[in-house]
Design an enzyme around this catalytic site. Structure first.
Site, PDB file in Angstrom:
ATOM      1  N   ASN A   8       0.859  -1.188   0.000  1.00 15.39           N
ATOM      2  CA  ASN A   8       0.000   0.000   0.000  1.00 15.39           C
ATOM      3  C   ASN A   8       0.896   1.239   0.000  1.00 15.39           C
ATOM      4  OD1 ASN A   8      -1.933   1.919   0.348  1.00 15.39           O
ATOM      5  ND2 ASN A   8      -2.533   1.305   2.416  1.00 15.39           N
ATOM      6  N   TRP A   9       1.044   1.838  -1.177  1.00 14.40           N
ATOM      7  CA  TRP A   9       1.948   2.991  -1.285  1.00 14.40           C
ATOM      8  C   TRP A   9       1.335   4.270  -0.728  1.00 14.40           C
ATOM      9  CZ3 TRP A   9       4.018   2.468  -7.047  1.00 14.40           C
ATOM     10  CH2 TRP A   9       4.790   1.290  -7.135  1.00 14.40           C
ATOM     11  N   LYS A  10       0.066   4.216  -0.389  1.00 19.09           N
ATOM     12  CA  LYS A  10      -0.622   5.406   0.140  1.00 19.09           C
ATOM     13  C   LYS A  10      -0.274   6.618  -0.723  1.00 19.09           C
ATOM     14  CE  LYS A  10      -0.542   3.331   4.706  1.00 19.09           C
ATOM     15  NZ  LYS A  10      -0.737   3.527   6.125  1.00 19.09           N
ATOM     16  N   HIS A  93     -10.059   1.150   4.208  1.00 17.99           N
ATOM     17  CA  HIS A  93      -8.822   1.428   4.956  1.00 17.99           C
ATOM     18  C   HIS A  93      -9.125   2.476   6.030  1.00 17.99           C
ATOM     19  CE1 HIS A  93      -4.797   2.702   5.983  1.00 17.99           C
ATOM     20  NE2 HIS A  93      -4.369   1.585   5.442  1.00 17.99           N
ATOM     21  N   GLU A 163      -6.177  -4.768  10.238  1.00 14.46           N
ATOM     22  CA  GLU A 163      -5.202  -3.694  10.455  1.00 14.46           C
ATOM     23  C   GLU A 163      -5.584  -2.879  11.693  1.00 14.46           C
ATOM     24  OE1 GLU A 163      -2.903  -2.511   6.780  1.00 14.46           O
ATOM     25  OE2 GLU A 163      -4.761  -1.396   6.666  1.00 14.46           O
ATOM     26  N   GLY A 169       1.472   2.660  10.672  1.00 19.33           N
ATOM     27  CA  GLY A 169       2.439   3.748  10.518  1.00 19.33           C
ATOM     28  C   GLY A 169       3.557   3.724  11.544  1.00 19.33           C
ATOM     29  N   GLY A 232       2.563  -1.051   4.445  1.00 21.62           N
ATOM     30  CA  GLY A 232       2.500   0.366   4.093  1.00 21.62           C
ATOM     31  C   GLY A 232       3.878   0.953   3.893  1.00 21.62           C
TER      32      GLY A 232
END
Ligand code: PGA
Length: 249
Positions: A8-10, A93, A163, A169, A232
């Site tokens: 997940n490159w956000k 998400h 998650e 993060g 992430g």
């Protein structure tokens, strides 16, 4: 063990050269490790990378719109994402829930994705861990509300990504402990068994995401019943992402 790894490159990656480098590394990893790798770039980069993609690497949208098209400036429809090359879609998400996605909206988004043959990756997870088991109730509610509107066939196609928000993060030391993840994976399969007919729930994939790094990737999957990881920040550096994937081989 062959795993499903969703990167997940956000909004971390907004540079085409960097995106191409990560794609090249992912193709090599998919070939050499036989892990299934799904990249989730921003929509414009997905369009640039996934066009004419014939590699083993697949692409996911980071979200889908409720719009089915028409006079809705700024919306990116599921149809457009599918045409751009997405075959998966991350839905629900926590970073989308934070800006307004309710469980009901998420249920509708799952339907939209399924209507265009995108495989939904449904994210669920509690904000904090309590001692009374509230977190289990929260996850059950998220799963039930999201899935109950879907047909049995649709429900069977959903991949669940657990998650917990408190881990997202953060550094590896903040991730869930493998034992606690094992408990949650089992619980998610139990809830899915109530929502899915026959033996379908056994086939549903459950992923873990939140603070996955090279230091903890192996322990997380080895110590639990998850089928892969949603990664992430550690998926946005080619070297670090390679280290994560190689932990799972
Ligand atoms: P993280 O994010 O790996 O940076 O914790 C995971 C996610 O939010 O999907």
């Amino acid at each position: 063990m062959c795993m499903l790894i969703v990167a997940n490159w956000k909004a971390y990656i907004d540079d085409l050269a960097k995106a191409k480098k990560l794609f090249a590394v992912s193709k090599r990893l998919a070939r050499t490790t036989k892990c299934a790798i799904v990249l989730a770039p921003s929509a414009p980069l997905l369009g640039a990378l996934a066009k004419n993609n014939t590699s083993d690497v697949a692409f996911a949208a980071q979200d889908v719109s409720l719009s089915t098209g028409g006079a809705q400036t700024g919306e990116i429809t599921v149809g457009a994402l599918a045409a751009a090359g997405a075959t998966y879609a991350i839905i629900g998400h926590s970073e989308r829930r934070a800006v307004g996605d309710t469980d009901t909206i998420i249920a509708e988004k799952l339907e939209r994705a399924l209507a265009h043959d995108l495989t939904p990756i449904l994210c669920v997870g509690e904000r904090e861990r309590d001692n009374e088991g509230r977190y289990l109730v929260i996850v059950r509610e998220q799963l039930t509300t999201a899935l109950r509107m879907l047909s049995p066939k649709g429900r069977a196609k959903i991949i669940v990504a657990y998650e917990p928000l408190w881990a997202i993060g953060k550094a590896a030391s903040f991730a869930i402990l493998p034992n606690d993840l094992a408990e949650m994976a089992l619980y998610i399969h139990k809830v899915l068994a109530e929502l899915l007919p026959g033996k379908n729930s056994n086939r549903s994939l459950v992923l873990y995401g939140g603070a996955v790094e090279p230091d903890n990737a192996r322990a997380l999957v080895a110590g639990s019943r998850v089928d892969g990881l949603l990664v992430g920040h550690a998926s946005t550096d080619p070297h670090i992402f390679s280290l994560v994937v190689k932990q799972l081989v």
